[in-house]
Each structure stands twice: as structure tokens, then as C-alpha cells.
Design a protein around this motif. Sequence first.
Motif, mmCIF file in Angstrom:
data_model
loop_
_atom_site.group_PDB
_atom_site.id
_atom_site.type_symbol
_atom_site.label_atom_id
_atom_site.label_comp_id
_atom_site.label_asym_id
_atom_site.label_seq_id
_atom_site.Cartn_x
_atom_site.Cartn_y
_atom_site.Cartn_z
ATOM 1 N N ALA A 125 0.895 -1.108 0.025
ATOM 2 C CA ALA A 125 -0.013 -0.032 0.208
ATOM 3 C C ALA A 125 0.780 1.211 0.140
ATOM 4 C CB ALA A 125 -0.740 0.058 1.051
ATOM 5 N N PHE A 126 1.936 1.156 0.678
ATOM 6 C CA PHE A 126 2.906 2.279 0.629
ATOM 7 C C PHE A 126 4.268 1.852 -0.169
ATOM 8 C CE2 PHE A 126 6.572 4.363 1.890
ATOM 9 C CZ PHE A 126 6.262 5.998 1.970
ATOM 10 N N ASP A 127 4.531 2.651 -1.292
ATOM 11 C CA ASP A 127 5.540 1.872 -2.258
ATOM 12 C C ASP A 127 5.979 3.136 -2.847
ATOM 13 O OD1 ASP A 127 6.975 0.628 -4.085
ATOM 14 O OD2 ASP A 127 5.214 -0.610 -4.776
ATOM 15 N N LEU A 179 6.402 3.931 -7.016
ATOM 16 C CA LEU A 179 5.438 4.447 -7.729
ATOM 17 C C LEU A 179 5.683 5.341 -8.627
ATOM 18 C CD1 LEU A 179 2.332 3.827 -5.275
ATOM 19 C CD2 LEU A 179 3.297 2.087 -7.037
ATOM 20 N N VAL A 186 2.959 8.108 -10.385
ATOM 21 C CA VAL A 186 3.062 9.671 -9.870
ATOM 22 C C VAL A 186 3.300 10.626 -11.083
ATOM 23 C CG1 VAL A 186 4.035 11.091 -8.439
ATOM 24 C CG2 VAL A 186 3.782 9.007 -7.526
ATOM 25 N N ASP A 203 9.876 7.612 -5.974
ATOM 26 C CA ASP A 203 9.162 8.992 -5.391
ATOM 27 C C ASP A 203 9.149 8.930 -3.715
ATOM 28 O OD1 ASP A 203 6.846 10.682 -4.346
ATOM 29 O OD2 ASP A 203 6.714 10.994 -6.591
ATOM 30 N N GLY A 219 7.870 11.123 -1.861
ATOM 31 C CA GLY A 219 7.074 12.149 -1.619
ATOM 32 C C GLY A 219 6.145 12.047 -0.473
ATOM 33 N N GLY A 220 5.952 10.681 -0.266
ATOM 34 C CA GLY A 220 5.311 10.214 0.873
ATOM 35 C C GLY A 220 5.789 10.191 2.390
ATOM 36 N N SER A 234 -2.051 13.616 6.216
ATOM 37 C CA SER A 234 -1.988 13.370 4.842
ATOM 38 C C SER A 234 -3.547 13.556 4.381
ATOM 39 C CB SER A 234 -1.347 12.078 4.319
ATOM 40 O OG SER A 234 -1.688 11.536 3.175
ATOM 41 N N HIS A 247 -3.734 12.675 -5.096
ATOM 42 C CA HIS A 247 -2.296 12.524 -5.497
ATOM 43 C C HIS A 247 -1.748 11.242 -4.680
ATOM 44 C CE1 HIS A 247 -0.146 14.319 -1.537
ATOM 45 N NE2 HIS A 247 -1.397 14.492 -1.197
ATOM 46 N N ILE A 248 -2.593 10.570 -4.026
ATOM 47 C CA ILE A 248 -2.101 9.181 -3.314
ATOM 48 C C ILE A 248 -2.640 8.091 -4.333
ATOM 49 C CG2 ILE A 248 -2.234 7.748 -1.339
ATOM 50 C CD1 ILE A 248 -2.384 10.131 0.545
ATOM 51 N N ILE A 249 -1.885 7.498 -4.594
ATOM 52 C CA ILE A 249 -2.179 6.495 -5.605
ATOM 53 C C ILE A 249 -2.207 4.911 -4.988
ATOM 54 C CG2 ILE A 249 -1.180 5.064 -7.748
ATOM 55 C CD1 ILE A 249 0.205 7.979 -8.411
ATOM 56 N N PRO A 306 -1.667 1.213 -5.244
ATOM 57 C CA PRO A 306 -0.964 0.637 -6.183
ATOM 58 C C PRO A 306 -1.500 -0.666 -6.804
ATOM 59 C CG PRO A 306 0.215 0.953 -3.833
ATOM 60 C CD PRO A 306 -1.464 1.382 -3.750
ATOM 61 N N ASP A 363 4.940 9.867 8.591
ATOM 62 C CA ASP A 363 4.698 10.371 7.287
ATOM 63 C C ASP A 363 4.463 9.271 6.435
ATOM 64 O OD1 ASP A 363 4.544 11.705 4.910
ATOM 65 O OD2 ASP A 363 6.611 12.434 5.003
ATOM 66 N N THR A 375 0.404 8.229 4.986
ATOM 67 C CA THR A 375 0.024 7.942 3.153
ATOM 68 C C THR A 375 -0.562 6.456 3.147
ATOM 69 O OG1 THR A 375 1.948 9.295 2.917
ATOM 70 C CG2 THR A 375 1.132 7.932 1.082
HETATM 71 P P1 AMP Z 1 1.655 12.314 1.617
HETATM 72 O O1 AMP Z 1 1.124 13.843 1.341
HETATM 73 O O2 AMP Z 1 2.834 12.195 2.575
HETATM 74 O O3 AMP Z 1 0.428 11.671 1.998
HETATM 75 O O4 AMP Z 1 2.559 11.843 0.173
HETATM 76 C C1 AMP Z 1 1.771 11.874 -0.998
HETATM 77 C C2 AMP Z 1 2.921 11.800 -2.104
HETATM 78 O O5 AMP Z 1 3.363 10.226 -1.968
HETATM 79 C C3 AMP Z 1 2.377 11.808 -3.461
HETATM 80 O O6 AMP Z 1 2.372 13.172 -3.862
HETATM 81 C C4 AMP Z 1 3.331 10.881 -4.007
HETATM 82 O O7 AMP Z 1 4.442 11.573 -4.344
HETATM 83 C C5 AMP Z 1 3.506 9.884 -3.083
HETATM 84 N N1 AMP Z 1 2.692 8.734 -3.224
HETATM 85 C C6 AMP Z 1 1.513 8.657 -4.064
HETATM 86 N N2 AMP Z 1 1.007 7.332 -3.782
HETATM 87 C C7 AMP Z 1 1.781 6.746 -2.742
HETATM 88 C C8 AMP Z 1 1.791 5.375 -2.188
HETATM 89 N N3 AMP Z 1 0.808 4.490 -2.522
HETATM 90 N N4 AMP Z 1 2.871 5.022 -1.543
HETATM 91 C C9 AMP Z 1 3.682 5.728 -1.216
HETATM 92 N N5 AMP Z 1 4.026 7.164 -1.951
HETATM 93 C C10 AMP Z 1 2.850 7.545 -2.468
#
Ligand code: AMP
Length: 289
Positions: A100-102, A105, A109, A156, A158-159, A220, A236-238, A240, A263, A267
Motif C-alpha cells: 500500500a505504501f510504495d 510508484l 506519480v 518517489d 513524496g510520501g 496526509s 495524489h495518493i495512488i 498501487p 509520514d 500515506t
Molecule cells: P503524503 O502527502 O505524505 O501522503 O504523500 C503523498 C505523495 O506520496 C504523493 O504526492 C506521491 O509523491 C507519493 N505517493 C503517492 N501514492 C503513494 C503510495 N501509495 N505509497 C507511497 N507514496 C505514494
Amino acid sequence: VWSRSSAVFLIPIGLAAGQRWEWAEPAMGTLVRITAYAPNAAAVRAAFARVHELDDRLSDYKPDSEVSRLSGQAGRVRISEDLFRVLSISHELASDSEGAFDVTLGPLVRLWRRARAEARMPSLDMLERARAAAGFRKLRLRPGEVELLVEGMALDLGGIAKGFAASEALAAMQERGATQAMVAVGGDLAVGDPPPGAAGWRIAIRHEVLTLSNTCISTSGDTEQFAEIGGVRYSHIIDPRTGIGLRNQGEVTVIAPSGALADGLATALGVMDPEAGRALLSKYRAVRR
Ligand code: AMP
Ligand code: MG
């Protein structure tokens, strides 16, 4: 008093002891705010230096960052201690959350960023190609080095990187004796000892005000970043499993012992079903608010 969507910081007032330092600077694609009680500004300066150092290593939107240069590189690549630490935590979170957290991605993204800019769904073909280049099992991590096993991969962080940076910046101040300090990297916060005479740092989330010390808290959600295509709002959260941005995503706030965990978990919870989410939190001694 200042705010970033859901997180509002109530600055404690009426303090007698110590000198209060406050500074804000853009970094890591957001605003970094630091408050500290210390005899001089050296600790605060060190904290910002640490944030910028991490920005140079971990930010995907900087084309020359360590992580950007890594993406697309074949074979084993030597990486910094910081990147290794973030990837290690990421890998553990990925395994424990069944992906789920990856952080692999990246290709998805990017695809969704473009979709957002053009307000148009990505084609199925492009979605399939991006999914083929994603998946945490396609990344091999060994001490000090990483290998991306499939062509076209992109990391990426970002999460997780902002929370990691918040903890590291706080640690930089604590090492210099400034233990009464708080760091906010956007919505990812690390708080140290309480301000003089206070029980803790007062942090407002949604409808409650928390009083916290020596912990980390991350929020988040899709209140700021989302794509609206054909009347549907994609976070913006995908997810997977589908490669598609979450729909109807609310906000998740997590309190955890480290910034990277707070963090990353915040996410991850957006993607997971509630029961699996609760199990994940308990493993890391984290709580959802
Ligand atoms: P956050 O604001 O900490 O929830 O992070 C969101 C950011 O994490 C997104 O803008 C992407 O860069 C990245 N991201 C999106 N989906 C995932 C996911 N399933 N697992 C990890 N990072 C992700
Ligand atoms: Mg996060």
C-alpha cells in the motif's frame, strides 16, 4: 498563528525564559517552519542546513537530486547513508502494508501529475506501462547500495521524505543543545521538549488541539493536491493495486515515534482498509487521530 490546510500551529505566548527563534523557508516543495528556544540561532541554522541537504538527496522534483539521478539507472548504484535509511524504512513499510505504501510508484506519480495538469485521464496503455515499471519487489536494497531491476523505474519519496526531514532537523538542533524545538515540513511535524513553562507544543488538527512533546505527527490527505477529471476527484495518493489516484479520500493524521514513520503511515492508511491499517499502526507504536 499560522496554518497549512488542516494543521494550525498555536504559538505559545507569555514566555519568560529563553530566547525564542522562529524562521520559515521554502524547501522540499513546501514551507519549512522552525521554532526553537535557544541562546542563539546556531541550532536553527543547522536545522535548515540539514533540511536543504536532505532536499538535495531526496526530492524527486529536483532533477539533479540523488534520487532523481538514480531513477532509470541500471545495475548496482552506491547511495548516501540518508537515502539508504529512507529506502530501508520504505521497504519495511511496503512489506508490512502489502505494498500500500510504495516508493517505486514514481512512473505512476508522474503520469498522474500530467493527467492533473491536462485534466485528462491517462491512456490505458500508458497506465499499463507505468505499472509495469513500479512495485517495491523490483527494487533491491543492500547496505549502501540499491539496484532497480526493471527498465523505466523511478523512485518517489513524496510520501515519506518530509517527515524524515522533520525528525532529522529536530535532531540537528537537539545535538546542539536546543531541545525545546519544533520543526514543520509542510504537514509533517517533529516536536521536541515542550516550550518553557508549557506542557507541550499545541497543534491543531481538524477540530481538536493536541498538546505534544518528543514525538512526530503527520497529516496526509487530498485537501491541497488532487486532480479533477470528468467531475471525479483523484487524490495524489495512488492505490498501487490499480495505479489510480484514490477517490473520495479524506484526511489521515498519524502520531508516531519518528517522522518517517508518521509520514509513511499516514500515506499508507489512505490506501489500506481500516483493519489492516490498525494492525500496521500497532506494529510501529503509532496512533491515528
Ligand atoms: P503524503 O502527502 O505524505 O501522503 O504523500 C503523498 C505523495 O506520496 C504523493 O504526492 C506521491 O509523491 C507519493 N505517493 C503517492 N501514492 C503513494 C503510495 N501509495 N505509497 C507511497 N507514496 C505514494
Ligand atoms: Mg506521507
